[in-house]
Design an enzyme around this catalytic site. Sequence first.
Site, PDB file in Angstrom:
ATOM      1  CG  HIS A 268      10.300   3.617  -4.088  1.00 61.03           C
ATOM      2  ND1 HIS A 268      10.830   2.498  -4.650  1.00 61.03           N
ATOM      3  CD2 HIS A 268      10.066   4.477  -5.136  1.00 61.03           C
ATOM      4  CE1 HIS A 268      10.921   2.658  -5.964  1.00 61.03           C
ATOM      5  NE2 HIS A 268      10.471   3.858  -6.279  1.00 61.03           N
ATOM      6  CG  HIS A 307       8.832  -6.086  -4.620  1.00 61.93           C
ATOM      7  ND1 HIS A 307       8.139  -5.897  -5.788  1.00 61.93           N
ATOM      8  CD2 HIS A 307       9.872  -5.219  -4.647  1.00 61.93           C
ATOM      9  CE1 HIS A 307       8.748  -4.958  -6.491  1.00 61.93           C
ATOM     10  NE2 HIS A 307       9.794  -4.524  -5.825  1.00 61.93           N
ATOM     11  CG  ASP A 363      15.736  -1.497  -0.759  1.00 63.03           C
ATOM     12  OD1 ASP A 363      16.687  -1.006  -1.369  1.00 63.03           O
ATOM     13  OD2 ASP A 363      14.553  -1.216  -0.996  1.00 63.03           O
TER      14      ASP A 363
HETATM   15  N1  CMC Z   1       6.717  -6.955   7.080  1.00 60.60           N
HETATM   16  C1  CMC Z   1       5.600  -7.490   7.622  1.00 60.60           C
HETATM   17  N2  CMC Z   1       4.439  -7.636   6.986  1.00 60.60           N
HETATM   18  C2  CMC Z   1       4.391  -7.200   5.710  1.00 60.60           C
HETATM   19  C3  CMC Z   1       5.512  -6.640   5.070  1.00 60.60           C
HETATM   20  C4  CMC Z   1       6.699  -6.526   5.800  1.00 60.60           C
HETATM   21  N3  CMC Z   1       7.802  -6.006   5.254  1.00 60.60           N
HETATM   22  N4  CMC Z   1       5.170  -6.287   3.799  1.00 60.60           N
HETATM   23  C5  CMC Z   1       3.893  -6.631   3.649  1.00 60.60           C
HETATM   24  N5  CMC Z   1       3.419  -7.175   4.804  1.00 60.60           N
HETATM   25  C6  CMC Z   1       2.076  -7.714   5.022  1.00 60.60           C
HETATM   26  C7  CMC Z   1       1.081  -6.601   5.266  1.00 60.60           C
HETATM   27  O1  CMC Z   1       0.969  -6.291   6.638  1.00 60.60           O
HETATM   28  C8  CMC Z   1      -0.176  -7.199   4.687  1.00 60.60           C
HETATM   29  O2  CMC Z   1      -0.675  -8.126   5.627  1.00 60.60           O
HETATM   30  P1  CMC Z   1      -2.268  -8.390   5.797  1.00 60.60           P
HETATM   31  O3  CMC Z   1      -2.743  -8.769   4.414  1.00 60.60           O
HETATM   32  O4  CMC Z   1      -2.329  -9.492   6.784  1.00 60.60           O
HETATM   33  O5  CMC Z   1      -2.834  -7.095   6.250  1.00 60.60           O
HETATM   34  C9  CMC Z   1       0.325  -7.997   3.491  1.00 60.60           C
HETATM   35  O6  CMC Z   1       1.673  -8.339   3.809  1.00 60.60           O
HETATM   36  C10 CMC Z   1       0.288  -7.244   2.179  1.00 60.60           C
HETATM   37  O7  CMC Z   1       0.953  -6.008   2.381  1.00 60.60           O
HETATM   38  P2  CMC Z   1       0.697  -4.724   1.499  1.00 60.60           P
HETATM   39  O8  CMC Z   1       1.154  -3.517   2.256  1.00 60.60           O
HETATM   40  O9  CMC Z   1      -0.708  -4.752   0.989  1.00 60.60           O
HETATM   41  O10 CMC Z   1       1.665  -5.024   0.284  1.00 60.60           O
HETATM   42  P3  CMC Z   1       2.131  -3.963  -0.779  1.00 60.60           P
HETATM   43  O11 CMC Z   1       2.297  -4.686  -2.038  1.00 60.60           O
HETATM   44  O12 CMC Z   1       1.232  -2.760  -0.783  1.00 60.60           O
HETATM   45  O13 CMC Z   1       3.529  -3.466  -0.183  1.00 60.60           O
HETATM   46  C11 CMC Z   1       5.790  -3.079   0.202  1.00 60.60           C
HETATM   47  C12 CMC Z   1       4.748  -3.702  -0.738  1.00 60.60           C
HETATM   48  C13 CMC Z   1       7.177  -3.224  -0.429  1.00 60.60           C
HETATM   49  C14 CMC Z   1       5.512  -1.573   0.370  1.00 60.60           C
HETATM   50  C15 CMC Z   1       5.734  -3.792   1.563  1.00 60.60           C
HETATM   51  O14 CMC Z   1       6.022  -5.165   1.418  1.00 60.60           O
HETATM   52  C16 CMC Z   1       6.644  -3.151   2.600  1.00 60.60           C
HETATM   53  O15 CMC Z   1       6.258  -2.191   3.261  1.00 60.60           O
HETATM   54  N6  CMC Z   1       7.915  -3.680   2.758  1.00 60.60           N
HETATM   55  C17 CMC Z   1       8.863  -3.080   3.647  1.00 60.60           C
HETATM   56  C18 CMC Z   1       9.526  -1.889   2.964  1.00 60.60           C
HETATM   57  C19 CMC Z   1      10.513  -2.326   1.893  1.00 60.60           C
HETATM   58  O16 CMC Z   1      11.335  -3.212   2.108  1.00 60.60           O
HETATM   59  N7  CMC Z   1      10.452  -1.646   0.737  1.00 60.60           N
HETATM   60  C20 CMC Z   1      11.358  -1.892  -0.379  1.00 60.60           C
HETATM   61  C21 CMC Z   1      10.654  -2.450  -1.565  1.00 60.60           C
HETATM   62  S1  CMC Z   1      11.797  -3.102  -2.794  1.00 60.60           S
HETATM   63  C22 CMC Z   1      12.630  -1.752  -3.433  1.00 60.60           C
HETATM   64  C23 CMC Z   1      11.766  -0.740  -4.053  1.00 60.60           C
HETATM   65  O17 CMC Z   1      11.063  -1.040  -5.031  1.00 60.60           O
HETATM   66  O18 CMC Z   1      11.795   0.394  -3.600  1.00 60.60           O
END
Ligand code: CMC
Length: 430
Positions: A268, A307, A363
């Site tokens: 986050h 996201h 971010d």
């Molecule tokens: N790098 C590589 N793969 C990713 C990433 C990433 N940053 N984010 C998601 N994926 C892949 C993930 O491995 C999954 O793949 P598969 O379906 O093949 O297993 C797919 O995309 C869906 O991921 P998820 O974890 O189910 O997606 P989510 O909606 O639960 O997660 C997130 C959202 C923001 C936590 C995630 O994209 C992430 O960890 N990003 C990196 C951390 C980040 O930049 N966070 C800041 C978010 S914006 C500011 C805020 O709101 O805080």
Amino acid sequence: MAKDSLTVTDNRNGKTYEFPIEHGTVRAMDLRKIKTSEEDFGLMAYDPAFTNTAACRSGITYIDGDRGILHYRGYPIEQLAEHSTYLETAYLLVKGELPRRENLEAFVHNITHHTMLHENIKKFIDGFHYDAHPMGILVGTVGALSTFYTEAKLIFDAESRRVQTHRLIAKIPTLAAFAYRHSIGMQYAYPDNDLSYTGNLLNMMFKMTELKYRPNPVLERALDVLFILHADHEQNCSTTAMRCVGSSQADPYSATAAAAAALYGPLHGGANEAVIRMLMEIGSADKVPAYMKRVKAGEMRLMGFGHRIYKNYDPRAKIIKEIADSVFEVTGRSPLLDVALELERIALADDYFVSHRLYPNVDFYSGIIYQAMGFPLDMFPVLFAIPRTAGWLAQWTEMLLDEEQKIARPRQTYSGPPMRDYLPVDERPE
Ligand code: CMC
């Protein structure tokens, strides 16, 4: 049969139910009517991490994640970033409308005159270890404020809510800056009420021996825009924490401490710090392809990408990228920018990222700007918490005044052992 309705047939007994559809939702409680017998509890919706559950109706922030659209109270984020100030946007969030001039002046005056902290707060901060993370200090001290303002418990008193809202928005930069000064062993710099909200934060962070700190106007405005972009983002993890804790009728300082704690995590608000650590680890643009291979192999995530809601370019990231140039004209260009640009270029053309709809989020570029302005990495999540406080408070008030809301209390499906008898310690199996 009503047109805006859902018809469900329970194949266990062939019974049919009709539920109204409102605002693209059906009420989860309607599912409870689906039973196989009188004793049956009824169906529940199973939704770990609330990926498809609307927990409230909200009139604060609108996001269209597929089209990359973000509005606060109906105003596009691009217009606010161009024309508004952080405090005007905070007013819009907490009060619902943009202020008339006299209201804005009164609000700015109120915030400016609540920036001081009780001297005892400094004693708490002094008690933290010299290398304590400033976000940990912020979480602890913002919660501690509730012990100074005991009337904050009067959460259904509009005047008390107004005063605590002003205090929180006003004091959080002071707490943040004091946490930083403690971590580098420098004496605290007190607020300067002549300065703007962000100018004063820069003053409290970076003032040295000069009698009067004069913030660079370009950096002051860039920080103000960054604060506008971070002010609210509907039902994210920290806002959900704010609403959840607030729903137990805890005071707003305690609820804000919970929200800040949720923001601390690397998925986050901690992501901006994690982005810089990642870019430093990569080191140079030519090493990006090798790093991307490891990301695609599932070794790590690309921080600052992806996201839950945006499946398109985060509109905030677009604006931040635009203001980066004005900041770098003052501070000099960050060498990490080349690594970031190369990362973005490769990711936007790569099948894995395209098919997963992973784009830069807020971010990805904010950390590079903060770093260029002289903020240490540890302060990045704190710089997210400061402006988000207005959003948390707007959401908290909306939750309190929403007659449909009660104490937040999700359900579970039990997956543990069935009932069994207690055995004395020596009779238990291996
Ligand atoms: N790098 C590589 N793969 C990713 C990433 C990433 N940053 N984010 C998601 N994926 C892949 C993930 O491995 C999954 O793949 P598969 O379906 O093949 O297993 C797919 O995309 C869906 O991921 P998820 O974890 O189910 O997606 P989510 O909606 O639960 O997660 C997130 C959202 C923001 C936590 C995630 O994209 C992430 O960890 N990003 C990196 C951390 C980040 O930049 N966070 C800041 C978010 S914006 C500011 C805020 O709101 O805080």
